[in-house]
Design a protein around this motif. Structure first.
Motif, PDB file in Angstrom:
ATOM      1  N   HIS A  41       0.864  -1.181   0.000  1.00 43.74           N
ATOM      2  CA  HIS A  41       0.000   0.000   0.000  1.00 43.74           C
ATOM      3  C   HIS A  41       0.901   1.232   0.000  1.00 43.74           C
ATOM      4  O   HIS A  41       1.600   1.494   0.969  1.00 43.74           O
ATOM      5  CB  HIS A  41      -0.911  -0.008   1.225  1.00 43.74           C
ATOM      6  CG  HIS A  41      -2.187   0.737   0.980  1.00 43.74           C
ATOM      7  ND1 HIS A  41      -2.209   1.928   0.289  1.00 43.74           N
ATOM      8  CD2 HIS A  41      -3.472   0.464   1.294  1.00 43.74           C
ATOM      9  CE1 HIS A  41      -3.464   2.352   0.202  1.00 43.74           C
ATOM     10  NE2 HIS A  41      -4.254   1.479   0.794  1.00 43.74           N
ATOM     11  N   LYS A  43       0.067   4.279   0.116  1.00 42.69           N
ATOM     12  CA  LYS A  43      -0.466   5.457   0.813  1.00 42.69           C
ATOM     13  C   LYS A  43       0.413   5.890   1.966  1.00 42.69           C
ATOM     14  O   LYS A  43       0.364   7.038   2.385  1.00 42.69           O
ATOM     15  CB  LYS A  43      -1.872   5.182   1.316  1.00 42.69           C
ATOM     16  CG  LYS A  43      -1.908   4.414   2.632  1.00 42.69           C
ATOM     17  CD  LYS A  43      -3.314   3.991   2.979  1.00 42.69           C
ATOM     18  CE  LYS A  43      -3.329   3.204   4.263  1.00 42.69           C
ATOM     19  NZ  LYS A  43      -3.589   3.981   5.442  1.00 42.69           N
ATOM     20  N   ALA A  85      -8.146   0.772  -3.067  1.00 39.83           N
ATOM     21  CA  ALA A  85      -8.779  -0.020  -2.005  1.00 39.83           C
ATOM     22  C   ALA A  85      -9.644   0.817  -1.063  1.00 39.83           C
ATOM     23  O   ALA A  85      -9.702   0.548   0.136  1.00 39.83           O
ATOM     24  CB  ALA A  85      -7.698  -0.767  -1.218  1.00 39.83           C
ATOM     25  N   ARG A 142     -15.116  -0.883  10.099  1.00 44.27           N
ATOM     26  CA  ARG A 142     -15.281   0.184   9.111  1.00 44.27           C
ATOM     27  C   ARG A 142     -16.315  -0.227   8.073  1.00 44.27           C
ATOM     28  O   ARG A 142     -17.453  -0.452   8.407  1.00 44.27           O
ATOM     29  CB  ARG A 142     -13.903   0.474   8.497  1.00 44.27           C
ATOM     30  CG  ARG A 142     -13.765   1.817   7.857  1.00 44.27           C
ATOM     31  CD  ARG A 142     -12.318   2.203   7.598  1.00 44.27           C
ATOM     32  NE  ARG A 142     -11.634   1.360   6.615  1.00 44.27           N
ATOM     33  CZ  ARG A 142     -10.349   1.486   6.309  1.00 44.27           C
ATOM     34  NH1 ARG A 142      -9.613   2.405   6.891  1.00 44.27           N
ATOM     35  NH2 ARG A 142      -9.777   0.697   5.416  1.00 44.27           N
ATOM     36  N   HIS A 173      -9.634  -5.435   5.091  1.00 40.21           N
ATOM     37  CA  HIS A 173      -8.513  -4.868   5.858  1.00 40.21           C
ATOM     38  C   HIS A 173      -8.894  -5.001   7.330  1.00 40.21           C
ATOM     39  O   HIS A 173      -9.836  -4.353   7.779  1.00 40.21           O
ATOM     40  CB  HIS A 173      -8.335  -3.391   5.474  1.00 40.21           C
ATOM     41  CG  HIS A 173      -7.466  -2.610   6.418  1.00 40.21           C
ATOM     42  ND1 HIS A 173      -6.131  -2.884   6.593  1.00 40.21           N
ATOM     43  CD2 HIS A 173      -7.744  -1.555   7.221  1.00 40.21           C
ATOM     44  CE1 HIS A 173      -5.627  -2.019   7.464  1.00 40.21           C
ATOM     45  NE2 HIS A 173      -6.578  -1.209   7.869  1.00 40.21           N
ATOM     46  N   TYR A 178      -5.149  -3.234  14.939  1.00 34.17           N
ATOM     47  CA  TYR A 178      -4.452  -2.130  15.610  1.00 34.17           C
ATOM     48  C   TYR A 178      -4.767  -2.096  17.108  1.00 34.17           C
ATOM     49  O   TYR A 178      -4.066  -1.436  17.865  1.00 34.17           O
ATOM     50  CB  TYR A 178      -4.829  -0.784  14.961  1.00 34.17           C
ATOM     51  CG  TYR A 178      -4.052  -0.479  13.697  1.00 34.17           C
ATOM     52  CD1 TYR A 178      -3.894  -1.431  12.704  1.00 34.17           C
ATOM     53  CD2 TYR A 178      -3.482   0.768  13.501  1.00 34.17           C
ATOM     54  CE1 TYR A 178      -3.190  -1.155  11.552  1.00 34.17           C
ATOM     55  CE2 TYR A 178      -2.762   1.060  12.349  1.00 34.17           C
ATOM     56  CZ  TYR A 178      -2.628   0.086  11.382  1.00 34.17           C
ATOM     57  OH  TYR A 178      -1.915   0.371  10.241  1.00 34.17           O
ATOM     58  N   SER A 218      -3.106  -6.011   6.568  1.00 32.98           N
ATOM     59  CA  SER A 218      -2.716  -4.843   7.355  1.00 32.98           C
ATOM     60  C   SER A 218      -1.318  -5.230   7.825  1.00 32.98           C
ATOM     61  O   SER A 218      -0.961  -6.416   7.774  1.00 32.98           O
ATOM     62  CB  SER A 218      -3.642  -4.658   8.556  1.00 32.98           C
ATOM     63  OG  SER A 218      -3.422  -5.693   9.506  1.00 32.98           O
ATOM     64  N   THR A 219      -0.537  -4.295   8.279  1.00 34.79           N
ATOM     65  CA  THR A 219       0.813  -4.659   8.718  1.00 34.79           C
ATOM     66  C   THR A 219       0.782  -5.663   9.880  1.00 34.79           C
ATOM     67  O   THR A 219       1.476  -6.679   9.827  1.00 34.79           O
ATOM     68  CB  THR A 219       1.612  -3.389   9.059  1.00 34.79           C
ATOM     69  OG1 THR A 219       1.896  -2.715   7.823  1.00 34.79           O
ATOM     70  CG2 THR A 219       2.915  -3.712   9.780  1.00 34.79           C
ATOM     71  N   ARG A 235      -1.941  -7.049   1.439  1.00 34.97           N
ATOM     72  CA  ARG A 235      -1.667  -5.606   1.341  1.00 34.97           C
ATOM     73  C   ARG A 235      -1.148  -5.106   2.686  1.00 34.97           C
ATOM     74  O   ARG A 235      -1.741  -5.367   3.724  1.00 34.97           O
ATOM     75  CB  ARG A 235      -2.942  -4.830   0.974  1.00 34.97           C
ATOM     76  CG  ARG A 235      -3.623  -5.310  -0.307  1.00 34.97           C
ATOM     77  CD  ARG A 235      -4.869  -4.481  -0.598  1.00 34.97           C
ATOM     78  NE  ARG A 235      -5.592  -4.162   0.601  1.00 34.97           N
ATOM     79  CZ  ARG A 235      -6.468  -4.978   1.191  1.00 34.97           C
ATOM     80  NH1 ARG A 235      -6.754  -6.150   0.651  1.00 34.97           N
ATOM     81  NH2 ARG A 235      -7.065  -4.620   2.305  1.00 34.97           N
ATOM     82  N   ALA A 236      -0.034  -4.394   2.642  1.00 30.61           N
ATOM     83  CA  ALA A 236       0.483  -3.770   3.868  1.00 30.61           C
ATOM     84  C   ALA A 236       1.157  -2.472   3.453  1.00 30.61           C
ATOM     85  O   ALA A 236       1.674  -2.364   2.332  1.00 30.61           O
ATOM     86  CB  ALA A 236       1.472  -4.694   4.569  1.00 30.61           C
ATOM     87  N   GLY A 237       1.112  -1.496   4.335  1.00 29.76           N
ATOM     88  CA  GLY A 237       1.666  -0.191   3.998  1.00 29.76           C
ATOM     89  C   GLY A 237       2.641   0.346   5.027  1.00 29.76           C
ATOM     90  O   GLY A 237       3.792   0.660   4.724  1.00 29.76           O
ATOM     91  N   VAL A 238       2.172   0.392   6.279  1.00 33.69           N
ATOM     92  CA  VAL A 238       2.965   1.108   7.280  1.00 33.69           C
ATOM     93  C   VAL A 238       4.252   0.346   7.650  1.00 33.69           C
ATOM     94  O   VAL A 238       5.162   0.920   8.238  1.00 33.69           O
ATOM     95  CB  VAL A 238       2.079   1.456   8.508  1.00 33.69           C
ATOM     96  CG1 VAL A 238       1.837   0.261   9.394  1.00 33.69           C
ATOM     97  CG2 VAL A 238       2.670   2.617   9.290  1.00 33.69           C
TER      98      VAL A 238
END
Ligand SMILES: Cc1ncc(COP(=O)(O)O)c(C=O)c1O
Length: 380
Positions: A41, A43, A85, A142, A173, A178, A218-219, A235-238
């Protein structure tokens, strides 16, 4: 040509290249060992240079974006396999159509029939076909339809019956990860994210509908999942930059955090044991993600300009262009005058995506040397 940090005007966004590479390699290695594929990801970093580093780390196919601006930017640089996404808003459909018409293999997300109808109508009008993944709600956080509910099949059947929409699969996601804070709860969340996605995919297929993609991630769950059988991409971003929230969850250590904000000391309030800096919330973001965790880092953890710990200092308060630095535990010994006016400090972010979003470039660091500058994009 290397420069020293002192040549920068603060606040400035720093990116530690060695940590970035280590972070990218660690998730790539995990994916390799599980036989998985990453769709990173972008973003988090919004940077072509960071993306190129993730390609070099391996196990990557395509990208995930959170804005059509990101899609446009990465498409112009040559990436065609792009997954947007975020549930599609009707007014963004023409921009999505234009990317598709120019050759972008763009996939869209939705979770309701109203969005599906808008896409179908726009497809007829604009003469393009839209590839679509249905979003699943696996943790009540969400958006998304229930993986075992009726809406999934209803939307799937509608998409399959239209000339201009192509059902590609399901995505989710597990943002609920978290809130996890133990290896066992992370593993349970990761398995839930995977299992409910596989269930939804099976239901679509049993109904005779096309479901090629099972896209999760997610991470925290990407690091916790133990088997990716049936999952087509993670998918992972952070994980690229990491941050204090991820450290609080236990996914990384504070010394894995690759992005930080360089700030200058501008004054002192010795009687209040406080240092004032030019790093306010405009630089750090107003994210307070660690407030809900075991250790609250205020607006960020403060370390020396060399990245080393200075004890337990945090940004306790922030206004637009002021940051107040003080011990995390009020009353702990600290001499504010040990950091004279002009001293440089690094602030590690609560949420790297939010903090990086305040800046238009990364200053690449190796130790205390500046070794380059990478542009990034922002906005929509
Ligand atoms: C839809 C979607 N996929 C993937 C991610 C990546 O999650 P993370 O940043 O935890 O890696 C996000 C992050 O918010 C997301 O919204």
């Amino acid at each position: 040509v290397t420069r020293s940090l002192e040549t920068l005007e603060t606040p400035a966004l720093l990116l530690d290249r060695a940590r970035l590479r280590r972070n990218l390699q660690s998730l790539a290695a995990r994916m390799t060992s599980l036989g998985g594929v990453l769709r990173p990801h972008v973003k988090t970093h919004k940077s072509l240079d960071v993306y190129r580093e993730s390609l070099a780390a391996g196990s990557v196919r395509g990208i995930t974006v959170s804005t059509l601006r990101e899609a446009e930017h990465f498409f112009e640089a040559g990436e065609t396999d792009i997954f947007y996404a975020v549930g599609i808003a009707p007014n963004k459909i023409p921009a999505a159509a234009s990317l598709i018409a120019r050759g972008c293999d763009l996939k869209l997300t939705l979770d309701n029939l109203a969005q599906a109808r808008c896409l179908a109508a726009a497809a007829d009008e604009l003469g393009v076909a839209f590839k679509v993944l249905i979003e699943l709600d696996v943790d009540g956080q969400r958006a998304g339809v229930q993986p075992d509910g009726a809406a999934l099949l209803e939307i799937g059947r509608f998409l399959a019956a239209q000339a201009g929409t192509r059902l590609q699969g399901v995505m989710t996601h597990a943002g609920g990860s978290y809130a996890c804070d133990s290896p066992a709860s992370l593993q349970a969340m990761a398995r839930r994210e995977r299992d409910l996605s596989l269930l939804a995919a099976e239901r679509l297929r049993d109904a005779g509908l096309h479901c090629e993609h099972v896209s999760i991630g997610s991470t925290p769950t990407a690091f916790a999942i133990d088997d990716l059988d049936g999952v087509t991409e993670v998918r992972a971003g952070v994980y690229t930059l990491f941050d204090l929230v991820m450290a609080g969850i236990g996914v990384c250590g504070w010394d894995d955090i690759a992005a930080s904000v360089l700030v200058s000391v501008t004054g002192h309030q010795p009687e209040r044991q406080q240092v004032i800096t030019d790093g306010g919330w405009m630089a750090l973001s107003r994210d307070r993600g660690t407030a809900a965790q075991r250790t609250d880092y205020g607006y960020g953890m403060v370390v020396g300009a060399d990245g080393r710990s200075l004890g337990d200092l945090i940004v306790t308060a922030a206004s637009q262009e002021h940051g107040i630095v003080a011990p995390r535990v009020a009353g702990d010994a600290f001499d504010p005058l040990s950091l004279p006016v002009g001293s440089l400090l690094r602030v590690l972010p609560n949420h790297a995506c939010a903090t990086a979003g305040q800046f238009d470039r990364y200053h690449l660091t190796q130790g205390t040397s500046l070794i380059g500058e990478w542009p990034k994009i922002n906005g929509w």
